[in-house]
Design a protein around this motif. Structure first.
Motif, PDB file in Angstrom:
ATOM      1  N   LYS A 229       0.805  -1.217   0.000  1.00 45.89           N
ATOM      2  CA  LYS A 229       0.000   0.000   0.000  1.00 45.89           C
ATOM      3  C   LYS A 229       0.843   1.275   0.000  1.00 45.89           C
ATOM      4  O   LYS A 229       0.455   2.285  -0.603  1.00 45.89           O
ATOM      5  N   ALA A 230       1.996   1.239   0.659  1.00 46.12           N
ATOM      6  CA  ALA A 230       2.822   2.447   0.785  1.00 46.12           C
ATOM      7  C   ALA A 230       3.270   2.989  -0.561  1.00 46.12           C
ATOM      8  O   ALA A 230       3.621   4.175  -0.668  1.00 46.12           O
ATOM      9  N   PHE A 231       3.257   2.170  -1.599  1.00 43.71           N
ATOM     10  CA  PHE A 231       3.722   2.606  -2.911  1.00 43.71           C
ATOM     11  C   PHE A 231       2.618   3.273  -3.735  1.00 43.71           C
ATOM     12  O   PHE A 231       2.873   3.679  -4.870  1.00 43.71           O
ATOM     13  N   TRP A 232       1.411   3.408  -3.171  1.00 46.25           N
ATOM     14  CA  TRP A 232       0.296   3.945  -3.943  1.00 46.25           C
ATOM     15  C   TRP A 232      -0.387   5.103  -3.214  1.00 46.25           C
ATOM     16  O   TRP A 232      -1.610   5.113  -3.045  1.00 46.25           O
ATOM     17  N   PRO A 233       0.391   6.107  -2.800  1.00 46.16           N
ATOM     18  CA  PRO A 233      -0.216   7.246  -2.103  1.00 46.16           C
ATOM     19  C   PRO A 233      -1.186   8.024  -2.972  1.00 46.16           C
ATOM     20  O   PRO A 233      -2.106   8.670  -2.473  1.00 46.16           O
ATOM     21  N   GLY A 234      -0.993   7.980  -4.292  1.00 48.24           N
ATOM     22  CA  GLY A 234      -1.884   8.698  -5.194  1.00 48.24           C
ATOM     23  C   GLY A 234      -3.278   8.115  -5.244  1.00 48.24           C
ATOM     24  O   GLY A 234      -4.220   8.757  -5.713  1.00 48.24           O
ATOM     25  N   TRP A 235      -3.434   6.894  -4.765  1.00 51.99           N
ATOM     26  CA  TRP A 235      -4.745   6.267  -4.701  1.00 51.99           C
ATOM     27  C   TRP A 235      -5.291   6.229  -3.276  1.00 51.99           C
ATOM     28  O   TRP A 235      -6.505   6.320  -3.081  1.00 51.99           O
ATOM     29  N   TYR A 236      -4.413   6.078  -2.288  1.00 54.81           N
ATOM     30  CA  TYR A 236      -4.908   5.801  -0.943  1.00 54.81           C
ATOM     31  C   TYR A 236      -4.541   6.846   0.112  1.00 54.81           C
ATOM     32  O   TYR A 236      -5.342   7.149   0.984  1.00 54.81           O
ATOM     33  N   ARG A 237      -3.362   7.408   0.065  1.00 54.05           N
ATOM     34  CA  ARG A 237      -2.951   8.339   1.125  1.00 54.05           C
ATOM     35  C   ARG A 237      -3.149   9.786   0.728  1.00 54.05           C
ATOM     36  O   ARG A 237      -3.613  10.601   1.521  1.00 54.05           O
ATOM     37  N   ARG A 238      -2.804  10.115  -0.519  1.00 48.67           N
ATOM     38  CA  ARG A 238      -2.971  11.480  -0.996  1.00 48.67           C
ATOM     39  C   ARG A 238      -3.664  11.466  -2.366  1.00 48.67           C
ATOM     40  O   ARG A 238      -3.109  11.964  -3.355  1.00 48.67           O
ATOM     41  N   PRO A 239      -4.854  10.916  -2.433  1.00 47.65           N
ATOM     42  CA  PRO A 239      -5.521  10.828  -3.739  1.00 47.65           C
ATOM     43  C   PRO A 239      -5.967  12.197  -4.231  1.00 47.65           C
ATOM     44  O   PRO A 239      -6.267  13.094  -3.450  1.00 47.65           O
ATOM     45  N   VAL A 240      -6.002  12.350  -5.542  1.00 47.16           N
ATOM     46  CA  VAL A 240      -6.499  13.587  -6.155  1.00 47.16           C
ATOM     47  C   VAL A 240      -8.016  13.603  -6.015  1.00 47.16           C
ATOM     48  O   VAL A 240      -8.694  12.646  -6.375  1.00 47.16           O
ATOM     49  N   ARG A 241      -8.544  14.692  -5.487  1.00 47.30           N
ATOM     50  CA  ARG A 241      -9.989  14.816  -5.298  1.00 47.30           C
ATOM     51  C   ARG A 241     -10.485  16.128  -5.882  1.00 47.30           C
ATOM     52  O   ARG A 241      -9.733  17.078  -6.012  1.00 47.30           O
TER      53      ARG A 241
END
Length: 241
Positions: A229-241
């Motif tokens: 999960k740590a490699f996908w911040p653009g989807w889970y931690r800092r997603p574009v909204r």
């Protein structure tokens, strides 16, 4: 034949109204030509905005899944579904009014276990339009079907085990491959709907720098890190909204 549309949603209060309104229009068009019923389930995947309220005001059944992850959200929606056919639609996807009728027509074939729908993006930058267009052609050749819109029979979903909750990205491609394996083993077929296409939001590709898009859509990078999960911040931690 009754359909349940399952919409996983994490902080999608801004995009969800247009998606649900388009789905409602598609459901109404299908009802005009058949006796099929359509249920819409929105899975609020630990949102901190008004996602659940927006879904409720538009008549959707709201399911709460507190553990974040799009595969978990889709599976949670499927567990609550009443329909014979499950249709998975992302919360930022616009569907044409003829889509559900096309899905119903595909599933009228008893041999069809499920399938996917072609997806297009319309990013602002010309370079990104070219890149995503090339990716779309490559995906067709490699039989990589995205999860912006996928569908299957309820019993087939249960037989293949649903979406892989250990994968943080690419779970949709895995699921489509599972449908194809099930079809081969049981003398069935899988249908890919070329028309009508659905239109997915290009917000990520409009906001991300080019290097980030190239990295996070690189097949090797996905294969190596899809379960971390740590490699996908653009989807889970800092997603574009």
């Amino acid at each position: 034949m009754n359909l349940t549309i399952i919409v996983p949603a994490f902080n999608e209060a801004d995009y969800l109204p247009a998606t649900l309104d388009a789905l409602k229009a598609a459901a109404e068009q299908m009802r005009e030509r058949s006796t099929a019923e359509v249920e819409t389930v929105v899975v609020d995947n630990n949102s901190t905005d008004e996602t659940a309220a927006v879904a409720g005001t538009r008549g959707a059944v709201v399911v709460h899944e507190p553990v974040q992850g799009i595969a978990r959200a889709r599976n949670a929606g499927a567990r609550q579904a009443q329909g014979d056919v499950l249709v998975f639609v992302d919360a930022d996807v616009f569907v044409p009014s003829s889509l559900l009728e096309a899905v119903k027509d595909a599933m009228n074939d008893p041999a069809c276990v499920g399938g996917g729908v072609d997806v297009e993006y319309q990013p602002r930058r010309r370079s990104m339009r070219f890149y995503l267009g090339a990716w779309r052609l490559l995906a067709r050749r490699m039989d990589l079907v995205q999860g912006a819109t996928q569908f299957c029979r309820r019993e087939v979903f249960e037989a293949v085990g649903g979406y892989d909750e250990q994968a943080w990205i690419g779970e949709d491609v895995d699921f489509y491959r599972s449908l194809k394996r099930f079809a081969r083993a049981n003398g069935g077929t899988v249908r890919f709907i070329h028309q009508p296409r659905v239109q997915a939001s290009a917000r990520r590709f409009d906001e991300w720098p080019l290097w980030k898009t190239l990295l996070w859509t690189n097949p090797l990078y996905i294969a190596l890190f899809r379960r971390r999960k740590a490699f996908w911040p653009g989807w889970y931690r800092r997603p574009v909204r």
